[in-house]
Design an enzyme around this catalytic site. Structure first.
Site, PDB file in Angstrom:
ATOM      1  N   TYR A  53       0.825  -1.222   0.000  1.00  0.00           N
ATOM      2  CA  TYR A  53       0.000   0.000   0.000  1.00  0.00           C
ATOM      3  C   TYR A  53       0.860   1.274   0.000  1.00  0.00           C
ATOM      4  O   TYR A  53       0.426   2.307  -0.526  1.00  0.00           O
ATOM      5  CB  TYR A  53      -1.024  -0.032   1.150  1.00  0.00           C
ATOM      6  CG  TYR A  53      -2.101  -1.055   0.836  1.00  0.00           C
ATOM      7  CD1 TYR A  53      -3.121  -0.766  -0.062  1.00  0.00           C
ATOM      8  CD2 TYR A  53      -2.041  -2.339   1.358  1.00  0.00           C
ATOM      9  CE1 TYR A  53      -4.069  -1.715  -0.414  1.00  0.00           C
ATOM     10  CE2 TYR A  53      -2.987  -3.305   1.015  1.00  0.00           C
ATOM     11  CZ  TYR A  53      -3.987  -2.979   0.127  1.00  0.00           C
ATOM     12  OH  TYR A  53      -4.921  -3.930  -0.231  1.00  0.00           O
ATOM     13  N   ARG A  56       1.292   1.784  -3.621  1.00  0.00           N
ATOM     14  CA  ARG A  56       0.060   2.314  -4.246  1.00  0.00           C
ATOM     15  C   ARG A  56      -0.066   3.824  -3.936  1.00  0.00           C
ATOM     16  O   ARG A  56      -0.454   4.620  -4.760  1.00  0.00           O
ATOM     17  CB  ARG A  56      -1.195   1.607  -3.713  1.00  0.00           C
ATOM     18  CG  ARG A  56      -1.189   0.102  -3.741  1.00  0.00           C
ATOM     19  CD  ARG A  56      -1.774  -0.431  -5.040  1.00  0.00           C
ATOM     20  NE  ARG A  56      -0.800  -0.394  -6.118  1.00  0.00           N
ATOM     21  CZ  ARG A  56       0.284  -1.178  -6.206  1.00  0.00           C
ATOM     22  NH1 ARG A  56       0.574  -2.048  -5.292  1.00  0.00           N
ATOM     23  NH2 ARG A  56       1.096  -1.069  -7.238  1.00  0.00           N
ATOM     24  N   GLN A  86     -15.593   2.058  -4.791  1.00  0.00           N
ATOM     25  CA  GLN A  86     -14.768   0.955  -4.245  1.00  0.00           C
ATOM     26  C   GLN A  86     -13.299   1.354  -4.294  1.00  0.00           C
ATOM     27  O   GLN A  86     -12.439   0.616  -3.824  1.00  0.00           O
ATOM     28  CB  GLN A  86     -14.966  -0.307  -5.081  1.00  0.00           C
ATOM     29  CG  GLN A  86     -16.379  -0.869  -5.006  1.00  0.00           C
ATOM     30  CD  GLN A  86     -16.612  -1.919  -6.085  1.00  0.00           C
ATOM     31  OE1 GLN A  86     -16.243  -3.060  -5.936  1.00  0.00           O
ATOM     32  NE2 GLN A  86     -17.214  -1.503  -7.184  1.00  0.00           N
ATOM     33  N   ASN A  87     -13.017   2.511  -4.891  1.00  0.00           N
ATOM     34  CA  ASN A  87     -11.608   2.896  -5.076  1.00  0.00           C
ATOM     35  C   ASN A  87     -11.026   3.467  -3.795  1.00  0.00           C
ATOM     36  O   ASN A  87     -11.698   4.171  -3.041  1.00  0.00           O
ATOM     37  CB  ASN A  87     -11.494   3.931  -6.195  1.00  0.00           C
ATOM     38  CG  ASN A  87     -11.937   3.357  -7.522  1.00  0.00           C
ATOM     39  OD1 ASN A  87     -12.071   2.136  -7.651  1.00  0.00           O
ATOM     40  ND2 ASN A  87     -12.168   4.209  -8.497  1.00  0.00           N
ATOM     41  N   VAL A  88      -9.743   3.192  -3.604  1.00  0.00           N
ATOM     42  CA  VAL A  88      -9.057   3.715  -2.426  1.00  0.00           C
ATOM     43  C   VAL A  88      -8.237   4.963  -2.778  1.00  0.00           C
ATOM     44  O   VAL A  88      -7.571   5.539  -1.929  1.00  0.00           O
ATOM     45  CB  VAL A  88      -8.187   2.623  -1.755  1.00  0.00           C
ATOM     46  CG1 VAL A  88      -9.083   1.506  -1.232  1.00  0.00           C
ATOM     47  CG2 VAL A  88      -7.126   2.067  -2.690  1.00  0.00           C
ATOM     48  N   ASP A  89      -8.297   5.367  -4.061  1.00  0.00           N
ATOM     49  CA  ASP A  89      -7.637   6.624  -4.440  1.00  0.00           C
ATOM     50  C   ASP A  89      -8.533   7.797  -4.025  1.00  0.00           C
ATOM     51  O   ASP A  89      -9.673   7.606  -3.592  1.00  0.00           O
ATOM     52  CB  ASP A  89      -7.314   6.639  -5.951  1.00  0.00           C
ATOM     53  CG  ASP A  89      -8.568   6.638  -6.837  1.00  0.00           C
ATOM     54  OD1 ASP A  89      -9.467   7.474  -6.621  1.00  0.00           O
ATOM     55  OD2 ASP A  89      -8.644   5.793  -7.755  1.00  0.00           O
ATOM     56  N   HIS A 104     -14.126   0.742   0.437  1.00  0.00           N
ATOM     57  CA  HIS A 104     -12.947  -0.094   0.707  1.00  0.00           C
ATOM     58  C   HIS A 104     -11.791   0.687   1.328  1.00  0.00           C
ATOM     59  O   HIS A 104     -10.647   0.237   1.277  1.00  0.00           O
ATOM     60  CB  HIS A 104     -12.496  -0.802  -0.577  1.00  0.00           C
ATOM     61  CG  HIS A 104     -13.503  -1.792  -1.092  1.00  0.00           C
ATOM     62  ND1 HIS A 104     -13.505  -2.292  -2.373  1.00  0.00           N
ATOM     63  CD2 HIS A 104     -14.556  -2.377  -0.458  1.00  0.00           C
ATOM     64  CE1 HIS A 104     -14.511  -3.143  -2.506  1.00  0.00           C
ATOM     65  NE2 HIS A 104     -15.166  -3.204  -1.370  1.00  0.00           N
ATOM     66  N   GLY A 172     -17.101   1.532 -14.421  1.00  0.00           N
ATOM     67  CA  GLY A 172     -15.786   0.915 -14.287  1.00  0.00           C
ATOM     68  C   GLY A 172     -15.613  -0.047 -13.131  1.00  0.00           C
ATOM     69  O   GLY A 172     -14.592  -0.003 -12.450  1.00  0.00           O
TER      70      GLY A 172
HETATM   71  P1  OAD Z   1     -11.907  -4.646 -11.410  1.00  0.00           P
HETATM   72  O1  OAD Z   1     -10.476  -4.633 -11.824  1.00  0.00           O
HETATM   73  O2  OAD Z   1     -12.489  -5.915 -10.908  1.00  0.00           O
HETATM   74  O3  OAD Z   1     -12.801  -4.189 -12.650  1.00  0.00           O
HETATM   75  C1  OAD Z   1     -12.453  -3.060 -13.397  1.00  0.00           C
HETATM   76  C2  OAD Z   1     -13.552  -2.763 -14.381  1.00  0.00           C
HETATM   77  O4  OAD Z   1     -13.202  -1.568 -15.052  1.00  0.00           O
HETATM   78  C3  OAD Z   1     -13.771  -3.857 -15.450  1.00  0.00           C
HETATM   79  O5  OAD Z   1     -15.158  -4.110 -15.617  1.00  0.00           O
HETATM   80  C4  OAD Z   1     -13.171  -3.225 -16.702  1.00  0.00           C
HETATM   81  O6  OAD Z   1     -13.835  -3.628 -17.903  1.00  0.00           O
HETATM   82  C5  OAD Z   1     -13.409  -1.752 -16.437  1.00  0.00           C
HETATM   83  N1  OAD Z   1     -12.513  -0.815 -17.138  1.00  0.00           N
HETATM   84  C6  OAD Z   1     -11.230  -0.990 -17.538  1.00  0.00           C
HETATM   85  N2  OAD Z   1     -10.770   0.129 -18.118  1.00  0.00           N
HETATM   86  C7  OAD Z   1     -11.783   1.048 -18.084  1.00  0.00           C
HETATM   87  C8  OAD Z   1     -11.938   2.395 -18.517  1.00  0.00           C
HETATM   88  N3  OAD Z   1     -10.946   3.069 -19.116  1.00  0.00           N
HETATM   89  N4  OAD Z   1     -13.127   2.989 -18.302  1.00  0.00           N
HETATM   90  C9  OAD Z   1     -14.134   2.342 -17.683  1.00  0.00           C
HETATM   91  N5  OAD Z   1     -14.053   1.078 -17.259  1.00  0.00           N
HETATM   92  C10 OAD Z   1     -12.890   0.440 -17.456  1.00  0.00           C
HETATM   93  O7  OAD Z   1     -12.082  -3.451 -10.365  1.00  0.00           O
HETATM   94  P2  OAD Z   1     -13.257  -3.210  -9.306  1.00  0.00           P
HETATM   95  O8  OAD Z   1     -14.553  -3.727  -9.796  1.00  0.00           O
HETATM   96  O9  OAD Z   1     -13.158  -1.799  -8.877  1.00  0.00           O
HETATM   97  O10 OAD Z   1     -10.985  -4.323  -3.385  1.00  0.00           O
HETATM   98  O11 OAD Z   1     -12.745  -4.131  -8.116  1.00  0.00           O
HETATM   99  C11 OAD Z   1     -13.478  -4.177  -6.929  1.00  0.00           C
HETATM  100  C12 OAD Z   1     -12.579  -4.448  -5.760  1.00  0.00           C
HETATM  101  O12 OAD Z   1     -11.755  -5.589  -6.014  1.00  0.00           O
HETATM  102  C13 OAD Z   1     -11.551  -3.360  -5.480  1.00  0.00           C
HETATM  103  O13 OAD Z   1     -12.086  -2.285  -4.742  1.00  0.00           O
HETATM  104  C14 OAD Z   1     -10.497  -4.080  -4.710  1.00  0.00           C
HETATM  105  C15 OAD Z   1     -10.415  -5.338  -5.521  1.00  0.00           C
HETATM  106  O14 OAD Z   1     -10.008  -6.485  -4.862  1.00  0.00           O
HETATM  107  C16 OAD Z   1     -10.149  -4.632  -2.392  1.00  0.00           C
HETATM  108  O15 OAD Z   1      -8.937  -4.713  -2.549  1.00  0.00           O
HETATM  109  C17 OAD Z   1     -10.814  -4.859  -1.067  1.00  0.00           C
END
Ligand code: OAD
Length: 227
Positions: A53, A56, A86-89, A104, A172
């Site tokens: 982290y 990150r 869900q983003n930590v940024d 998160h 996203g």
């Molecule tokens: P994911 O990496 O699972 O999914 C990212 C999504 O963004 C996918 O559906 C991609 O198709 C999409 N994507 C990629 N590039 C993009 C762009 N330029 N514009 C729009 N969409 C785009 O990420 P999350 O769903 O956020 O938690 O993941 C959820 C959680 O899983 C995170 O918060 C984290 C992770 O484990 C923890 O660490 C607790």
């Protein structure tokens, strides 16, 4: 003012240069998720997790919000907006969003190992966390991140916001991680639901309007649709 809720995931920050988790080349291909993002992983090797982290956080200091984050913030002029992320940024805040619920956790904060969700233990963070750094209660300072295996205290305010929304926009996220992935089921009957993602994972039975584009392009299209 109509209520507009955004549910955002890593994809909204992708065009700012932050790597997503589950796309090809994503973070979980580079690091074992159980090792760096679970409470068991932290107990097994706190230093490794703290350093993951720290890295990150250093990356975050080098990126900026993109047009998609900015449109989310601009829509506050016309809607009562809540951003559930869900983003930590902190790119939503940097773009000007005032009401952001972080499901998160936040990279720019640290907390206590013993009581991570106690608000009095949560502090703003400037720089790295090191082994030996102490929280106010004397336990090891740790990242303010919700790891797999931990409670998600902000899920309740998030569900209430979704339930009150006239419009819900998902941007996203692969909708893979619960409880966040279940939030759409709280949308009220008649709420408009949009999903912006180049590879959308479309929930069935909710009448979702899909915009199969990247966040910057898809948000520009949404802005026109809403005007
Ligand atoms: P994911 O990496 O699972 O999914 C990212 C999504 O963004 C996918 O559906 C991609 O198709 C999409 N994507 C990629 N590039 C993009 C762009 N330029 N514009 C729009 N969409 C785009 O990420 P999350 O769903 O956020 O938690 O993941 C959820 C959680 O899983 C995170 O918060 C984290 C992770 O484990 C923890 O660490 C607790």
């Amino acid at each position: 003012m109509k209520k507009l809720v955004f549910l955002t995931g890593a994809g909204i920050s992708a065009e700012s240069g932050i790597t997503t988790f589950r796309d090809s080349g994503g973070l979980w291909e580079q690091y074992p998720v159980q090792q760096v993002a679970s409470i068991e992983g932290y107990w097994a090797d706190p230093e490794l997790v703290i350093n993951f982290y720290n890295e990150r956080r250093r990356q975050l200091s080098q990126v900026k919000p993109n047009r998609a984050h900015k449109i989310v913030a601009e829509l506050q002029e016309r809607y009562d907006v809540v951003v559930v992320t869900q983003n930590v940024d902190n790119l939503h805040e940097m773009a000007g969003s005032r009401n952001v619920v972080h499901l998160h956790g936040e990279l720019t904060k640290a907390t206590s190992t013993d009581s991570p969700n106690n608000p009095s233990q949560i502090v703003e963070l400037d720089g790295d966390i090191k082994i030996g750094d102490k929280a106010k209660d004397g336990s090891q300072l740790r990242p303010f991140i919700v790891w797999f295996g931990e409670a998600v205290p902000m899920i309740e305010p998030a569900a209430i916001a979704v339930n009150q929304a006239d419009i819900v926009v998902v941007v996203g996220t692969s909708l893979n991680v619960y409880p966040a992935a279940g939030l759409l089921s709280y949308a009220k009957r008649g709420a408009e639901i949009y999903l912006i993602d180049p590879k959308p994972n479309v929930p069935q039975g909710l009448g979702v309007h899909v915009i199969a584009k990247k966040a910057t392009e898809g948000m520009a299209e949404l802005q026109n649709l809403l005007s």
